[in-house]
Design an enzyme around this catalytic site. Structure first.
Site, mmCIF file in Angstrom:
data_model
loop_
_atom_site.group_PDB
_atom_site.id
_atom_site.type_symbol
_atom_site.label_atom_id
_atom_site.label_comp_id
_atom_site.label_asym_id
_atom_site.label_seq_id
_atom_site.Cartn_x
_atom_site.Cartn_y
_atom_site.Cartn_z
ATOM 1 C CE1 TYR A 185 29.051 -14.640 16.237
ATOM 2 C CE2 TYR A 185 28.423 -14.692 18.711
ATOM 3 C CZ TYR A 185 29.412 -14.341 17.698
ATOM 4 O OH TYR A 185 30.598 -13.978 17.952
ATOM 5 C CG ASP A 192 25.507 -22.242 20.616
ATOM 6 O OD1 ASP A 192 25.710 -22.319 21.880
ATOM 7 O OD2 ASP A 192 26.064 -21.546 20.070
ATOM 8 C CE LYS A 238 26.895 -14.783 25.388
ATOM 9 N NZ LYS A 238 26.451 -15.545 24.002
HETATM 10 C C1 LIG Z 1 27.284 -15.647 22.858
HETATM 11 C C2 LIG Z 1 27.338 -16.927 22.173
HETATM 12 C C3 LIG Z 1 28.329 -17.607 21.654
HETATM 13 C C4 LIG Z 1 29.723 -17.109 21.669
HETATM 14 O O1 LIG Z 1 30.200 -16.990 22.858
HETATM 15 P P1 LIG Z 1 31.550 -16.108 23.209
HETATM 16 O O2 LIG Z 1 31.980 -16.299 24.450
HETATM 17 O O3 LIG Z 1 31.257 -14.723 22.902
HETATM 18 O O4 LIG Z 1 32.655 -16.591 22.078
HETATM 19 C C5 LIG Z 1 28.169 -18.787 20.910
HETATM 20 N N1 LIG Z 1 26.735 -19.269 20.711
HETATM 21 C C6 LIG Z 1 25.783 -18.499 21.333
HETATM 22 C C7 LIG Z 1 24.152 -19.017 21.278
HETATM 23 C C8 LIG Z 1 25.939 -17.325 21.941
HETATM 24 O O5 LIG Z 1 24.788 -16.671 22.267
#
Ligand SMILES: *Cc1c(COP(=O)(O)O)cnc(C)c1O
Length: 439
Positions: A152, A247, A275
């Site tokens: 994701y 990511d 995060k």
């Molecule tokens: C949570 C997450 C996102 C998205 O971040 P948001 O702050 O919710 O937009 C993107 N990549 C990874 C790997 C994530 O865990």
């Protein structure tokens, strides 16, 4: 009767609050995974968090391993973070002009991630990945990107394809509203599948701008990269002139201080963060090699902006959190807790003859009710979600708050004590007894 009502604790206020919320908010929630649909229940409404604990509005207390989906590595309302945010708030909450604290946080990020020469702050992980993809396309002058099923990367159109967690939970292969013309530039490959990546590059190599990957996957449950996977991605992207984007929105400052790239010794071209760097406030960031990231406006022509980007409250919370993480021994402590939880889950499952697969690394752990090791999205979907739902509610009943879906990772914080972990492991044994009986 839903699973939620089988317990003995009182959650009436949460139930009432959910009814009210649904009148004015789609599904009563501002992010779909919060709705507890994957575990067949109603969400709890939260009043406050203190350290490792979450309190719902009925006054029930839970040991929290969801931690706002990862950001709260210092625990809830850590005094240093609260202090940093409140003292900044007294000076003003947003200026739309540069502040020194943005440079301070950027410096810490760059020190932690030597692959980044420059870093741009945004407001979410979604913005970070969306912007990194735009930049990669501009830099390579190519259109296609490669993503892995079950990873994701936020909800921007081109990345909302086989995107794990919330999307997987709801069984939407991709979302209506995403133009086929956009989706067609996203090439989808199974996680950990080197041969599939090789074939995609043989077919589309000179059209691929970037490979984007969660270097440790956390959005299809937690799935580790096999030893040759990340080194292979580094080699093949170099060979074809494509960029490698890690990511690390979830894994940054969590798998290790310097993220999965530190833990596995791989240097990507671009990195996205989120995060933990916001310490519980909305922050994302992206950065990388100078020749690439210097294409971003105003240095270069790749446009990306934000009214609240680099928000001083968020910068203060992030900086206070990173300062806590710089203490010696922090990551040993976090990983020993995560490992104990994973082992506790495996032992409890064994006791009741349940299939289990667990992993732990850094401050993350993954628990699956599944027979075979989980290596990709297809194997993640073999996990027993009905059993997980019963287990999840039995854990809530015993005061432990886990992610409301099996296809999510577990998180630990500096606030979790050995006693919390002992209690959690005991709860696992009891909850699995209950869950295994109610088939
Ligand atoms: C949570 C997450 C996102 C998205 O971040 P948001 O702050 O919710 O937009 C993107 N990549 C990874 C790997 C994530 O865990």
């Amino acid at each position: 009767m839903t699973n939620e009502t089988m317990g003995s604790r009182n959650v009436q206020r949460s139930k009432d609050a959910f009814v009210e919320a649904k009148k004015v908010i789609p599904g009563g929630v501002n992010s779909p995974v919060r709705a507890f649909r994957a575990v067949d229940g109603d969400p709890l409404f939260i009043e406050r968090g203190v350290g490792a604990y979450l309190y719902d509005i009925d006054g029930n207390r839970y040991i929290d391993y969801m931690l706002s989906w990862g950001p709260l590595i210092a625990g809830h309302a850590h005094p240093d973070v609260v202090q940093a945010v409140t003292s900044q708030a007294l000076y003003g909450t947003s200026f739309g002009a540069p502040t020194e604290i943005e440079t301070k946080l950027a410096n810490e990020v760059i020190k932690a991630f030597p692959s980044m020469d420059l870093v741009r702050m945004v407001n979410s992980g979604t913005e970070a990945t969306m912007s990194a993809i735009r930049l990669a396309r501009a830099f390579t002058k190519r259109q296609r990107i490669v993503k892995f099923a079950g990873c994701y990367h936020g909800h921007s159109d081109g990345l909302l394809i086989r995107a794990g967690s919330g999307v997987a939970t709801f069984g939407l292969p991709d979302s209506p509203g995403v133009l086929p013309g956009v989706a067609q530039y996203t090439l989808l490959v199974p996680y950990n599948d080197i041969h599939a990546v090789k074939r995609i590059f043989e077919q589309f190599g000179d059209e691929i701008a970037a490979v984007i990957v969660e270097p440790v996957a956390g959005n299809m449950g937690m799935v580790l990269p096999q030893p040759d996977f990340l080194p292979f991605l580094r080699t093949i992207t170099k060979e074809y002139g494509a960029l490698l984007i890690f990511d690390e929105v979830m894994t940054g400052f969590r798998i290790a201080y310097g993220g999965a790239q530190e833990a596995y010794g791989i240097r990507p071209d671009l990195t996205t963060l989120g995060k933990v760097i916001g310490g519980g406030l909305p922050v994302g960031a992206y950065g990388g090699r100078e020749e690439i990231i210097s294409m971003v406006a105003p240095l270069g022509s790749v446009y990306q902006a934000g009214t609240l980007s680099g928000n001083p409250l968020a910068m203060a919370a992030g900086l206070a959190t990173l300062t806590l993480l710089q203490q010696p021994g922090v990551y040993d402590r976090l990983s020993s807790i995560a490992t104990r939880l994973a082992e506790g889950f495996a032992l409890a499952a064994k006791k009741y003859g349940l299939d289990a697969n667990v992993v732990a690394k850094g401050a993350m752990f993954g628990t699956f009710f599944a027979k075979d090791p989980i290596t990709d999205y297809t194997s993640a979907q073999t996990a027993d979600t009905a059993l997980y739902a019963r287990y999840f509610h039995a854990m809530l009943e015993r005061g432990v708050y886990l992610a409301p879906s099996q296809l999510e990772a577990g998180f630990v914080s500096l606030a979790h004590t050995d006693e919390d972990v002992d209690r959690t492991v005991e709860a696992m044994v009891e909850a699995m007894e209950v869950a295994s009986q109610n088939r």
